[in-house]
Design an enzyme around this catalytic site. Structure first.
Site, PDB file in Angstrom:
ATOM      1  N   TYR A 156       1.063  -1.182   0.171  1.00 19.96           N
ATOM      2  CA  TYR A 156      -0.276   0.053  -0.108  1.00 19.96           C
ATOM      3  C   TYR A 156       0.766   1.353   0.308  1.00 19.96           C
ATOM      4  CZ  TYR A 156      -3.949   2.948   1.184  1.00 19.96           C
ATOM      5  OH  TYR A 156      -4.963   4.074   1.105  1.00 19.96           O
ATOM      6  N   LYS A 160       0.982   4.069  -2.972  1.00 19.10           N
ATOM      7  CA  LYS A 160       0.658   5.364  -2.705  1.00 19.10           C
ATOM      8  C   LYS A 160       1.871   6.507  -2.937  1.00 19.10           C
ATOM      9  CE  LYS A 160      -3.524   4.848  -1.919  1.00 19.10           C
ATOM     10  NZ  LYS A 160      -4.494   4.973  -3.021  1.00 19.10           N
TER      11      LYS A 160
HETATM   12  N1  LIG Z   1     -10.263   5.817   3.853  1.00 13.52           N
HETATM   13  C1  LIG Z   1      -9.170   6.170   4.231  1.00 13.52           C
HETATM   14  O1  LIG Z   1      -8.601   6.419   5.473  1.00 13.52           O
HETATM   15  C2  LIG Z   1      -8.014   6.434   2.958  1.00 13.52           C
HETATM   16  C3  LIG Z   1      -6.855   6.999   3.508  1.00 13.52           C
HETATM   17  C4  LIG Z   1      -6.109   7.383   2.424  1.00 13.52           C
HETATM   18  C5  LIG Z   1      -6.128   7.004   1.118  1.00 13.52           C
HETATM   19  N2  LIG Z   1      -7.231   6.394   0.928  1.00 13.52           N
HETATM   20  C6  LIG Z   1      -7.616   6.115  -0.619  1.00 13.52           C
HETATM   21  O2  LIG Z   1      -8.794   6.583  -0.699  1.00 13.52           O
HETATM   22  C7  LIG Z   1      -9.555   5.867  -1.970  1.00 13.52           C
HETATM   23  C8  LIG Z   1     -10.830   5.457  -1.455  1.00 13.52           C
HETATM   24  O3  LIG Z   1     -10.778   4.894  -0.589  1.00 13.52           O
HETATM   25  P1  LIG Z   1     -11.951   4.416   0.394  1.00 13.52           P
HETATM   26  O4  LIG Z   1     -11.695   4.603   1.907  1.00 13.52           O
HETATM   27  O5  LIG Z   1     -13.266   5.475  -0.222  1.00 13.52           O
HETATM   28  O6  LIG Z   1     -12.307   3.133   0.221  1.00 13.52           O
HETATM   29  P2  LIG Z   1     -13.580   2.177  -0.272  1.00 13.52           P
HETATM   30  O7  LIG Z   1     -13.213   0.571  -0.335  1.00 13.52           O
HETATM   31  O8  LIG Z   1     -14.731   2.729   0.521  1.00 13.52           O
HETATM   32  O9  LIG Z   1     -13.683   2.368  -1.940  1.00 13.52           O
HETATM   33  C9  LIG Z   1     -12.633   2.129  -2.852  1.00 13.52           C
HETATM   34  C10 LIG Z   1     -13.685   1.821  -4.212  1.00 13.52           C
HETATM   35  O10 LIG Z   1     -12.717   1.398  -5.059  1.00 13.52           O
HETATM   36  C11 LIG Z   1     -13.445   0.266  -5.793  1.00 13.52           C
HETATM   37  N3  LIG Z   1     -12.309  -0.622  -6.384  1.00 13.52           N
HETATM   38  C12 LIG Z   1     -11.388  -1.204  -5.704  1.00 13.52           C
HETATM   39  N4  LIG Z   1     -10.809  -2.199  -6.545  1.00 13.52           N
HETATM   40  C13 LIG Z   1     -11.068  -1.758  -7.715  1.00 13.52           C
HETATM   41  C14 LIG Z   1     -10.593  -1.973  -9.276  1.00 13.52           C
HETATM   42  N5  LIG Z   1      -9.607  -2.795  -9.379  1.00 13.52           N
HETATM   43  N6  LIG Z   1     -11.346  -1.289 -10.316  1.00 13.52           N
HETATM   44  C15 LIG Z   1     -12.238  -0.338  -9.987  1.00 13.52           C
HETATM   45  N7  LIG Z   1     -12.683  -0.085  -8.897  1.00 13.52           N
HETATM   46  C16 LIG Z   1     -12.078  -0.657  -7.800  1.00 13.52           C
HETATM   47  C17 LIG Z   1     -14.060  -0.339  -4.806  1.00 13.52           C
HETATM   48  O11 LIG Z   1     -15.133  -1.404  -5.226  1.00 13.52           O
HETATM   49  C18 LIG Z   1     -14.752   0.540  -3.935  1.00 13.52           C
HETATM   50  O12 LIG Z   1     -15.916   0.945  -4.467  1.00 13.52           O
HETATM   51  C19 LIG Z   1      -8.361   4.678  -2.022  1.00 13.52           C
HETATM   52  O13 LIG Z   1      -7.352   4.947  -3.309  1.00 13.52           O
HETATM   53  C20 LIG Z   1      -7.740   4.561  -0.730  1.00 13.52           C
HETATM   54  O14 LIG Z   1      -6.455   3.939  -0.923  1.00 13.52           O
HETATM   55  C21 LIG Z   1      -8.241   6.087   2.019  1.00 13.52           C
END
Ligand SMILES: NC(=O)c1ccc[n+]([C@@H]2O[C@H](COP(=O)([O-])OP(=O)(O)OC[C@H]3O[C@@H](n4cnc5c(N)ncnc54)[C@H](O)[C@@H]3O)[C@@H](O)[C@H]2O)c1
Length: 261
Positions: A156, A160
């Site tokens: 991860y 990133k």
């Molecule tokens: N939630 C946090 O604390 C956090 C922190 C830093 C970064 N992020 C990043 O933010 C982004 C969104 O995360 P989130 O927390 O909303 O997660 P989430 O799991 O709620 O949403 C992620 C979405 O991406 C979709 N997805 C996954 N693999 C896929 C693929 N191969 N093709 C198409 N769609 C795909 C999933 O189906 C899901 O709907 C991600 O990139 C995550 O790494 C999240």
């Protein structure tokens, strides 16, 4: 002359990972700011529900790891919206968070492919539309994990950190063509991804709150608003930057809790 409020009126936007979490909320807020929005995701269920709720276009589900899926989703978005001005790359996958010596290489590769290759492929396909029109703005989603080292999260974090470098490289390559490319780097945000990590006891909310200068986890709206600023006319001279939306997480360098450091 008073400044106009932030508006995305008339902009045509693609949001990946739009069926859940930060992507779904960003799609909603960008709609509220006036953009027309198409959402992409690998899952059909959440996709049509979110699109119906906010008046967005649900694209045929596809996988951002797959080049032909990405090219098709970007073309489908541009056809549905009549063009493409903005992209938010939120599709992402968390690490399993197990000891590195016990990690499954297929899972490791899947995280890299989803977060880094997927972001790259969507940027590339979008630019094929944006470069000829000489305008566009893209926001990629990095993470505080891409800056500091987190034990048991090699895939991860590497993905990133890669997103940040792809962002900077593309900003430099496409700046002269009128396309801005930036990233947001969230800290811990309450989404289904983080709720699952909490349920699996992979992360401890109290310890995260104590380690965060603002003393709490973030809300998806707070990331969506930062991303809206970056793609808006309020940020015309900002490209290649990583905007941390982390409650001060990366600013803190003390020992232990913020309050007692
Ligand atoms: N939630 C946090 O604390 C956090 C922190 C830093 C970064 N992020 C990043 O933010 C982004 C969104 O995360 P989130 O927390 O909303 O997660 P989430 O799991 O709620 O949403 C992620 C979405 O991406 C979709 N997805 C996954 N693999 C896929 C693929 N191969 N093709 C198409 N769609 C795909 C999933 O189906 C899901 O709907 C991600 O990139 C995550 O790494 C999240």
């Amino acid at each position: 002359m008073p400044l106009p409020p932030i508006s995305l009126a008339g902009k045509r936007a693609l949001v990946t990972g739009g069926a859940s979490g930060i992507g779904a909320v960003t799609a909603r807020i960008w709609r509220e700011l006036g953009a027309s929005v198409a959402i992409a995701d690998i899952t059909a269920d959440g996709l049509s529900r979110v699109a119906g709720d906010i008046g967005a276009t649900a694209l045929t589900p596809g996988d951002v790891r797959v080049e032909t899926d990405v090219d098709r989703m970007v073309d489908e978005a541009a056809a549905a919206l009549g063009g493409l001005d903005l992209v938010f790359n939120s599709a992402g996958l968390a690490d399993a968070i197990t000891a590195t010596v016990d990690q499954d290489i297929d899972r490791w590769q899947r995280v890299l492919d989803t977060n880094l290759r997927g972001t790259y492929l969507v940027c590339r396909a979008a630019a094929r539309i944006m470069l000829p029109q000489r305008s566009g703005a893209i926001v990629n989603v990095a993470s505080v994990n891409g800056t500091g080292g987190f034990p048991r999260r090699t895939a991860y974090g590497a993905s990133k950190a890669g997103v940040m470098l792809v962002t900077r490289a593309l900003a430099c390559e496409w700046g002269g063509s009128g396309i801005r490319v930036n990233a947001v780097a969230p800290g811990y945000i309450r989404t289904p991804m983080v709720d699952q990590l909490i349920a699996d006891k992979k992360i401890d909310v109290k310890r995260i709150e104590d380690r965060t200068p603002l003393g709490r986890l973030g809300a998806p709206e707070e990331v969506a608003q930062a991303a809206a600023f970056l793609v808006s006319d309020w940020a015309p001279y900002i490209t290649g930057t990583v905007l941390y939306v982390d409650g001060g997480w990366t600013a803190f360098g003390g020992a232990g809790d913020v309050a007692t450091a």
